[in-house]
Design an enzyme around this catalytic site. Structure first.
Site, PDB file in Angstrom:
ATOM      1  N   GLY A  43       0.717  -1.383   0.138  1.00 53.72           N
ATOM      2  CA  GLY A  43      -0.071  -0.456  -0.263  1.00 53.72           C
ATOM      3  C   GLY A  43       0.345   0.989  -0.162  1.00 53.72           C
ATOM      4  N   ALA A  44       2.071   1.277  -0.852  1.00 52.97           N
ATOM      5  CA  ALA A  44       2.857   2.241  -0.949  1.00 52.97           C
ATOM      6  C   ALA A  44       2.991   4.027  -1.450  1.00 52.97           C
ATOM      7  CB  ALA A  44       4.271   1.678  -1.208  1.00 52.97           C
ATOM      8  N   ASN A  45       1.479   3.361  -1.904  1.00 57.44           N
ATOM      9  CA  ASN A  45       0.866   4.422  -3.386  1.00 57.44           C
ATOM     10  C   ASN A  45       0.255   5.513  -2.652  1.00 57.44           C
ATOM     11  OD1 ASN A  45      -1.313   2.774  -3.190  1.00 57.44           O
ATOM     12  ND2 ASN A  45      -2.032   3.867  -4.704  1.00 57.44           N
ATOM     13  N   GLY A  47      -0.818   8.024   1.115  1.00 57.23           N
ATOM     14  CA  GLY A  47      -0.907   8.317   2.386  1.00 57.23           C
ATOM     15  C   GLY A  47       0.551   7.601   2.977  1.00 57.23           C
ATOM     16  N   GLY A  49       2.429   4.847   3.383  1.00 49.17           N
ATOM     17  CA  GLY A  49       3.144   3.638   2.804  1.00 49.17           C
ATOM     18  C   GLY A  49       3.611   4.589   2.018  1.00 49.17           C
ATOM     19  N   SER A 172      -3.910  -0.740  14.630  1.00 46.91           N
ATOM     20  CA  SER A 172      -4.736   0.766  14.931  1.00 46.91           C
ATOM     21  C   SER A 172      -5.165   0.486  16.896  1.00 46.91           C
ATOM     22  CB  SER A 172      -5.720   0.486  14.313  1.00 46.91           C
ATOM     23  OG  SER A 172      -6.548   2.303  14.721  1.00 46.91           O
ATOM     24  N   TYR A 201     -13.647  -3.967  11.142  1.00 45.54           N
ATOM     25  CA  TYR A 201     -12.101  -3.175  11.022  1.00 45.54           C
ATOM     26  C   TYR A 201     -10.564  -3.543  12.311  1.00 45.54           C
ATOM     27  CZ  TYR A 201      -8.863   0.544  11.014  1.00 45.54           C
ATOM     28  OH  TYR A 201      -7.504   0.890  11.018  1.00 45.54           O
TER      29      TYR A 201
END
Ligand SMILES: *[C@@H]1O[C@H](CO)[C@@H](O)[C@H](O)[C@H]1NC(C)=O
Length: 317
Positions: A43-45, A47, A49, A172, A201
């Protein structure tokens, strides 16, 4: 007069809250370089990440950006290369909602990379309907728990041969609001009235904590450490999509108490690079400090059972 004092008290409390939030943000001050190290960030694309990957690329690591969307992944790659001057940054396709994609990604890494020093399981989703993936698993559990669980398991041999190496799971503080219901791991007992994405979540984040503890137990003596963290209340896409009508009015104020994506990335970066954490494993962090876990979250029997159930659901055994 009474109303005015009441308003003043509220405003003062709000300012104190905002100051508290701004002043307690943990920043990673370590300047350690990562030349010769291979890092995977899921998820590095965007925010947290993206900011995590950018920082680690600036330290000279070879970066693998594992993302679902090719266009967003390659755009993130270009931004990181131009910001850091590090050309050794690569996009690789990974769709956590497909276990076949996880297996393909892991096989590609094992075939093409000589080592993996740092694995950051960062990708996660919040807004999600109660639907099943092609693997017949609840999409929220699969994206936030089952798929990262499978990915980590498949990469363990490479992480072990690269030791000392580190696994970092982005959980979280929401984990506290949940408990594992083994009868309902895939939300089968939920209907339209009882299902909420918040409930789902929180359970996935508790799974991240249990997985960290059980994996730590299994990794003792291998030189591979695993820790988890709470990034903070971060101003990213998730917040933009909150739909409560009242939220539109209070959003500008709420924003002042929230972290930027760069601030949200600090604890992940700290866990990835801090030399003093070389032998620290099986712990939970927030604002670059270790925090205690609730008693319930430290239940080793639940952690062990969740591991075994997860192994069988992702068909690892
Ligand atoms: C970690 O453990 C190794 C082996 O026991 C030791 O040599 C090293 O100094 C330790 N590192 C830290 C930061 O405590």
């Amino acid at each position: 007069m009474f109303l005015i004092s009441l308003a003043v008290i509220h405003i003062v409390c709000l300012i104190l809250l905002i100051l508290y939030c701004r002043l307690t943000v943990g920043i990673c001050k370590c300047s350690k370089h990562l030349y010769g190290k291979v890092v995977i960030v899921t998820g590095a694309n965007s925010g947290v990440g993206f900011e995590t990957a950018k920082d680690l690329a600036a330290r000279g690591a070879r970066l693998i950006l594992a993302c679902r969307n090719e266009e967003r992944g390659t755009t993130a790659r270009e931004k990181i290369v131009s910001a850091t001057g590090n050309n050794d940054v690569h996009y690789r396709h990974l769709d956590l909602a497909s276990l076949a994609s996880v297996r393909k990604f892991a096989a590609d890494i094992i075939k093409n990379e000589k080592r993996v020093d740092i694995l950051i399981n960062n990708a996660g989703i919040f807004y999600v309907d109660n639907i099943k993936t092609e693997d017949n698993l609840f999409v929220g559990m699969q994206t936030n728990h089952f798929a990262p669980f499978l990915l980590t398991s498949l990469l363990l041999p490479l992480l072990k041969s690269s030791a000392p190496s580190r696994i970092i799971n982005v959980a979280s503080t929401s984990y506290m609001r949940s408990k594992i219901d083994f009868e309902n791991l895939n939300m089968e007992l939920e209907n339209k009235d009882t299902y909420t994405c918040h409930k789902a979540y929180c359970m996935t984040k508790l799974c991240n904590v249990y997985t960290t503890l059980e994996l730590d137990r299994r990794l003792r003596g291998t030189g591979v450490t695993v820790n988890c963290l709470h990034p903070g209340f971060v101003d990213t896409n998730i917040v933009t999509t909150i739909q409560w009508p009242l939220f539109r009015f209070i959003k500008p104020v709420v924003r002042l108490t929230m972290k930027s994506a760069w601030e949200g990335a600090q604890t992940s970066i700290y866990l990835a690079v801090a030399p003093e954490l070389e032998n620290v494993s099986g712990h939970y962090f927030s604002d670059c400090r270790e925090r205690g876990l609730t008693k319930k979250a430290q239940d080793v029997d639940i952690a062990k059972k969740l591991w075994e159930v997860s192994e069988s659901l992702v068909k690892l055994k």
